[in-house]
Scaffold this motif. Structure first.
Motif, PDB file in Angstrom:
ATOM      1  N   SER A  38       0.958  -1.146  -0.115  1.00 43.65           N
ATOM      2  CA  SER A  38      -0.164   0.176   0.084  1.00 43.65           C
ATOM      3  C   SER A  38       0.911   1.199   0.029  1.00 43.65           C
ATOM      4  O   SER A  38       0.172   2.213  -0.122  1.00 43.65           O
ATOM      5  CB  SER A  38      -0.900  -0.020   1.088  1.00 43.65           C
ATOM      6  N   SER A  41       1.906   4.190  -4.019  1.00 44.75           N
ATOM      7  CA  SER A  41       0.662   4.768  -4.678  1.00 44.75           C
ATOM      8  C   SER A  41       1.112   5.910  -5.484  1.00 44.75           C
ATOM      9  O   SER A  41       2.331   6.367  -5.337  1.00 44.75           O
ATOM     10  CB  SER A  41      -0.545   5.162  -3.769  1.00 44.75           C
ATOM     11  N   PHE A  50      -3.885   3.600  -6.978  1.00 43.26           N
ATOM     12  CA  PHE A  50      -3.324   2.494  -6.324  1.00 43.26           C
ATOM     13  C   PHE A  50      -3.346   1.201  -7.023  1.00 43.26           C
ATOM     14  O   PHE A  50      -4.234   0.363  -6.786  1.00 43.26           O
ATOM     15  CB  PHE A  50      -3.948   2.227  -4.860  1.00 43.26           C
ATOM     16  N   GLN A  53      -4.120  -2.501  -5.713  1.00 45.86           N
ATOM     17  CA  GLN A  53      -5.437  -2.999  -5.505  1.00 45.86           C
ATOM     18  C   GLN A  53      -6.086  -3.601  -6.664  1.00 45.86           C
ATOM     19  O   GLN A  53      -6.947  -4.665  -6.688  1.00 45.86           O
ATOM     20  CB  GLN A  53      -6.281  -1.769  -4.994  1.00 45.86           C
ATOM     21  N   ARG A  80      -5.960  -0.672   4.947  1.00 43.33           N
ATOM     22  CA  ARG A  80      -5.320   0.659   4.493  1.00 43.33           C
ATOM     23  C   ARG A  80      -5.853   1.921   5.137  1.00 43.33           C
ATOM     24  O   ARG A  80      -5.007   2.601   5.614  1.00 43.33           O
ATOM     25  CB  ARG A  80      -5.588   0.601   3.131  1.00 43.33           C
ATOM     26  N   GLY A  86      -4.732   4.714   3.028  1.00 43.76           N
ATOM     27  CA  GLY A  86      -5.837   4.523   2.106  1.00 43.76           C
ATOM     28  C   GLY A  86      -7.040   5.707   2.761  1.00 43.76           C
ATOM     29  O   GLY A  86      -6.598   6.620   3.435  1.00 43.76           O
TER      30      GLY A  86
END
Length: 184
Positions: A38, A41, A50, A53, A80, A86
């Motif tokens: 993660s 990005s 991202f 994902q 996340r 996230g």
């Protein structure tokens, strides 16, 4: 008196349980991979692109189906968010793409519809679903189509990665092996 249950009586339910456990394990592994990567990005506008994902969404959709694909996308987005890597926008985007890609693959058994489902599900549907999340939950004043372009770029990158990986698996004969391994 014999306490043992005949294997022929239980074979269908134990086979189904075994497949569910395998799918749960693979879903957990994809979630872990997504969360572990993660940190990778690309900021585009107000959202983070991202691609990992979307790679995981396609793999889950192809090998696990819609229920496990959406569950994996939700779990990865939740973790996340809890870790601070996230945003709330991860939920509608990733889940819509995982669902549509998995459903189209399940219906056609072809990879191209799965790829298109991920791109349309995340890029268009997920991008549009982010508008109410951004406006109502995040207090952002954005246009309805504001997230479509960045989500489209993110899902396109991840879907291309998935297509390359799945093409390599097919060439090596591992695609059908993984399908059998998970579903038997």
């Amino acid at each position: 008196m014999n306490d043992r249950i005949s294997p022929t009586i239980c074979s269908n339910s134990s086979d189904a349980s075994r497949v569910r456990v395998k799918k749960l394990v693979v879903s957990g592994m994809l979630t872990a991979l997504t969360v572990a990567l993660s940190g990778f990005s690309i900021p585009v506008g107000a959202s983070k692109c991202f691609p990992i994902q979307h790679l995981a969404n396609v793999l889950a959709g192809v090998f696990l189906g819609p229920v496990y694909g959406v569950s994996m996308a939700f779990s990865a987005s939740l973790i996340r968010n809890l870790m601070g890597t996230g945003s709330l926008l991860a939920f509608p985007g990733s889940m819509a793409g995982a669902f549509l890609g998995a459903c189209l693959f399940q219906k056609t058994r072809k990879l191209l519809p799965a790829y298109l489902g991920e791109v349309i599900g995340t890029g268009l549907i997920g991008g549009l679903l982010c508008y109410p999340v951004a406006a109502l939950l995040m207090g952002k004043d954005v246009a309805v189509f504001f997230f479509v372009a960045p989500f489209f770029m993110s899902t396109l990158a991840g879907t291309i990665l998935a297509a390359v990986l799945l093409a390599m698996l097919r060439r090596l004969g591992l695609f059908s092996y993984f399908e059998r391994l998970i579903n038997e």
